[in-house]
Scaffold this motif. Structure first.
Motif, PDB file in Angstrom:
ATOM      1  N   ASP A 240       0.810  -1.222   0.000  1.00  0.00           N
ATOM      2  CA  ASP A 240       0.000   0.000   0.000  1.00  0.00           C
ATOM      3  C   ASP A 240       0.842   1.270   0.000  1.00  0.00           C
ATOM      4  OD1 ASP A 240      -2.527  -1.321   0.032  1.00  0.00           O
ATOM      5  OD2 ASP A 240      -2.256  -1.729   2.179  1.00  0.00           O
ATOM      6  N   GLY A 241       2.148   1.124   0.031  1.00  0.00           N
ATOM      7  CA  GLY A 241       3.018   2.299   0.062  1.00  0.00           C
ATOM      8  C   GLY A 241       3.117   2.943   1.425  1.00  0.00           C
ATOM      9  N   VAL A 242       2.702   2.226   2.463  1.00  0.00           N
ATOM     10  CA  VAL A 242       2.736   2.776   3.822  1.00  0.00           C
ATOM     11  C   VAL A 242       4.154   2.691   4.383  1.00  0.00           C
ATOM     12  CG1 VAL A 242       1.967   2.426   6.200  1.00  0.00           C
ATOM     13  CG2 VAL A 242       0.327   2.283   4.319  1.00  0.00           C
ATOM     14  N   THR A 243       4.641   3.813   4.889  1.00  0.00           N
ATOM     15  CA  THR A 243       5.966   3.852   5.505  1.00  0.00           C
ATOM     16  C   THR A 243       5.938   4.439   6.915  1.00  0.00           C
ATOM     17  OG1 THR A 243       6.416   6.011   4.487  1.00  0.00           O
ATOM     18  CG2 THR A 243       7.152   4.053   3.278  1.00  0.00           C
ATOM     19  N   GLY A 244       4.802   4.970   7.333  1.00  0.00           N
ATOM     20  CA  GLY A 244       4.695   5.580   8.656  1.00  0.00           C
ATOM     21  C   GLY A 244       3.376   5.261   9.312  1.00  0.00           C
ATOM     22  N   THR A 245       3.246   5.649  10.556  1.00  0.00           N
ATOM     23  CA  THR A 245       2.018   5.384  11.305  1.00  0.00           C
ATOM     24  C   THR A 245       1.547   6.644  12.017  1.00  0.00           C
ATOM     25  OG1 THR A 245       3.347   4.648  13.201  1.00  0.00           O
ATOM     26  CG2 THR A 245       2.536   2.950  11.679  1.00  0.00           C
ATOM     27  N   PRO A 246       0.219   6.755  12.233  1.00  0.00           N
ATOM     28  CA  PRO A 246      -0.809   5.845  11.719  1.00  0.00           C
ATOM     29  C   PRO A 246      -1.076   6.089  10.241  1.00  0.00           C
ATOM     30  CG  PRO A 246      -1.856   7.675  12.846  1.00  0.00           C
ATOM     31  CD  PRO A 246      -0.369   7.855  13.027  1.00  0.00           C
ATOM     32  N   SER A 247      -1.486   5.044   9.543  1.00  0.00           N
ATOM     33  CA  SER A 247      -1.893   5.163   8.145  1.00  0.00           C
ATOM     34  C   SER A 247      -3.163   4.355   7.943  1.00  0.00           C
ATOM     35  CB  SER A 247      -0.800   4.649   7.203  1.00  0.00           C
ATOM     36  OG  SER A 247       0.305   5.517   7.182  1.00  0.00           O
ATOM     37  N   PHE A 248      -3.998   4.844   7.039  1.00  0.00           N
ATOM     38  CA  PHE A 248      -5.288   4.201   6.785  1.00  0.00           C
ATOM     39  C   PHE A 248      -5.468   4.008   5.284  1.00  0.00           C
ATOM     40  CE2 PHE A 248      -5.449   6.966  10.490  1.00  0.00           C
ATOM     41  CZ  PHE A 248      -5.754   6.050  11.490  1.00  0.00           C
ATOM     42  N   VAL A 249      -5.882   2.815   4.916  1.00  0.00           N
ATOM     43  CA  VAL A 249      -6.024   2.474   3.502  1.00  0.00           C
ATOM     44  C   VAL A 249      -7.361   1.773   3.295  1.00  0.00           C
ATOM     45  CG1 VAL A 249      -5.098   1.115   1.580  1.00  0.00           C
ATOM     46  CG2 VAL A 249      -3.528   2.255   3.181  1.00  0.00           C
ATOM     47  N   MET A 250      -8.068   2.186   2.238  1.00  0.00           N
ATOM     48  CA  MET A 250      -9.317   1.508   1.869  1.00  0.00           C
ATOM     49  C   MET A 250      -9.356   1.381   0.351  1.00  0.00           C
ATOM     50  SD  MET A 250     -13.308   2.389   2.881  1.00  0.00           S
ATOM     51  CE  MET A 250     -13.111   1.921   4.604  1.00  0.00           C
ATOM     52  N   ASP A 251      -9.666   0.185  -0.114  1.00  0.00           N
ATOM     53  CA  ASP A 251      -9.696  -0.089  -1.561  1.00  0.00           C
ATOM     54  C   ASP A 251      -8.380   0.274  -2.235  1.00  0.00           C
ATOM     55  OD1 ASP A 251     -12.331  -0.984  -1.369  1.00  0.00           O
ATOM     56  OD2 ASP A 251     -13.163   1.009  -1.762  1.00  0.00           O
ATOM     57  N   GLY A 252      -7.267   0.051  -1.518  1.00  0.00           N
ATOM     58  CA  GLY A 252      -5.954   0.312  -2.079  1.00  0.00           C
ATOM     59  C   GLY A 252      -5.549   1.766  -2.105  1.00  0.00           C
ATOM     60  N   LYS A 253      -6.363   2.644  -1.540  1.00  0.00           N
ATOM     61  CA  LYS A 253      -6.082   4.070  -1.556  1.00  0.00           C
ATOM     62  C   LYS A 253      -5.795   4.582  -0.152  1.00  0.00           C
ATOM     63  CE  LYS A 253      -8.103   8.550  -2.846  1.00  0.00           C
ATOM     64  NZ  LYS A 253      -9.316   9.252  -3.364  1.00  0.00           N
TER      65      LYS A 253
END
Length: 280
Positions: A240-253
Motif C-alpha cells: 500500500d506504500g505505507v511507511t509511517g504510522t498511523p496510516s489508513f487504507v481503503m480499496d488500495g487508496k
C-alpha cells in the motif's frame, strides 16, 4: 670486658644480622612469588572475563533468536503465519486497513481522539478493520531480516496484543485502546513496553484480560513473540506504500486529509475521508 668476649659478641652480632638478612630475603622472594602468581591469575581472570564478554556479545539476542522460531498464531487470525487480523461484522462490505506501531505517539493521539468513533463504526457495521502492526520505532527492518537497536517495546507489546487477540477480537481492541491511553502510553523515547509486568498491569484494566492466567502466561513466555515479528514483516513488505504510522487504507487508496499527506486526526476529518471512501 676481655678482647675475647668482645670479639665473640661482635661475631654473634654479625651472625644474627646475616640470619636476619637471609630471613628478610626469603620473605621478599615469597612475596614476589605471591605477587606474580596473583598477577598471572588476574590476567587469566581478565582474559577469561573478556572471553566471556565476547562470547556473550556474539550470542544472538532474544529477538534475534525468535526470528528463527516457528510462529504460533493467535486465535482469530488468518493468512500466512496468522498475520491477517480482520475485525468487524461479516456484513460490512468494505475493510479499513489500519497501520500502527504500538510505541507510536501519533497513533496514541489518534486513538485518544478518534478511537471511540472507529469502534462505533465497527460495531455499527460501517466497515471492518484489518490491523497491520509495525515495530520500526524499535529500529527493526524485518523485510531485511534485521532487528534494530532502539528498543523492544513495540515487539513486546505486539506479542501481548497477540495474546489478547487469542482471547477475543474485542479484548484485542480494548487492550490496544488501553495501551494507547494517556495513562499508559509512554513517551516514544521511554521503552516501557519492553516490561512484561507493565503490559500485564495495563491488561488488568481490560475486563476480559484482568487476572487472566492464560493471557499472562502467554505474555511472560513470549508465546506470540515470533508472531509479532511476522506481523512486523507484513508491515515492512506492505503493497500500500505505507511507511509511517498511523496510516489508513481503503480499496488500495491511502486516506489522507484533503490537501495534505497527513492521516485524519480529528473525528470530523476521519468521518469525512472514510465516508467518501465508503461511497467510492
Amino acid at each position: 670486658m676481655s678482647n675475647r668476649n668482645s670479639q665473640t659478641a661482635k661475631t654473634a652480632a654479625r651472625e644474627r644480622l646475616r640470619a636476619e638478612r637471609e630471613r628478610e630475603a626469603k620473605r621478599a622472594k615469597t612475596k614476589r612469588q605471591i605477587i606474580v602468581a596473583c598477577s598471572v591469575a588476574a590476567v587469566l581472570a581478565a582474559a577469561g572475563g573478556i572471553g566471556y564478554l565476547v562470547v556473550q556479545a556474539n550470542k544472538p539476542g532474544h529477538w534475534e533468536a525468535v526470528k528463527d522460531e516457528k510462529v504460533v498464531a493467535p486465535a482469530n487470525t488468518t493468512g500466512t503465519n496468522g498475520t491477517t487480523v480482520v475485525i468487524g461484522k461479516d456484513t460490512a462490505k468494505k475493510t479499513l486497513k489500519v497501520y500502527e506501531d504500538p510505541r507510536c505517539p501519533i497513533c496514541a493521539q489518534f486513538e485518544q481522539t478518534v478511537g471511540s468513533t472507529v469502534k462505533k463504526d465497527i460495531d455499527d457495521g460501517k466497515f471492518k478493520i484489518q490491523y497491520i502492526g509495525g515495530t520500526f520505532i524499535d529500529g527493526d527492518a524485518l523485510s531485511k531480516g534485521t532487528i534494530g537497536s532502539r528498543g523492544e517495546g513495540s515487539k513486546n507489546a505486539m506479542s501481548a496484543m497477540g495474546a489478547a487477540l487469542n482471547v477475543s477480537p474485542e479484548a484485542f481492541l480494548e487492550y490496544k485502546t488501553a495501551l494507547y491511553s494517556k495513562k499508559w502510553h509512554p513517551e516514544e523515547t521511554d521503552d516501557k513496553f519492553k516490561s512484561d509486568d507493565y503490559l500485564i498491569e495495563v491488561a488488568n484494566t481490560v475486563p476480559a484480560l484482568k487476572n487472566n492466567a492464560k493471557f499472562q502466561t502467554a505474555v511472560k513466555n513470549g508465546t506470540y513473540d515470533a508472531w509479532a515479528l511476522a506481523m512486523s514483516k507484513t508491515f515492512d513488505t506492505n503493497k500500500d506504500g505505507v511507511t509511517g504510522t498511523p496510516s489508513f487504507v481503503m480499496d488500495g487508496k491511502m486516506l489522507t486529509t484533503p490537501g495534505t499527506q497527513n492521516p485524519p486526526m480529528t473525528v470530523a476529518e476521519f468521518n469525512s475521508v472514510v465516508g467518501a471512501a465508503l461511497k467510492g
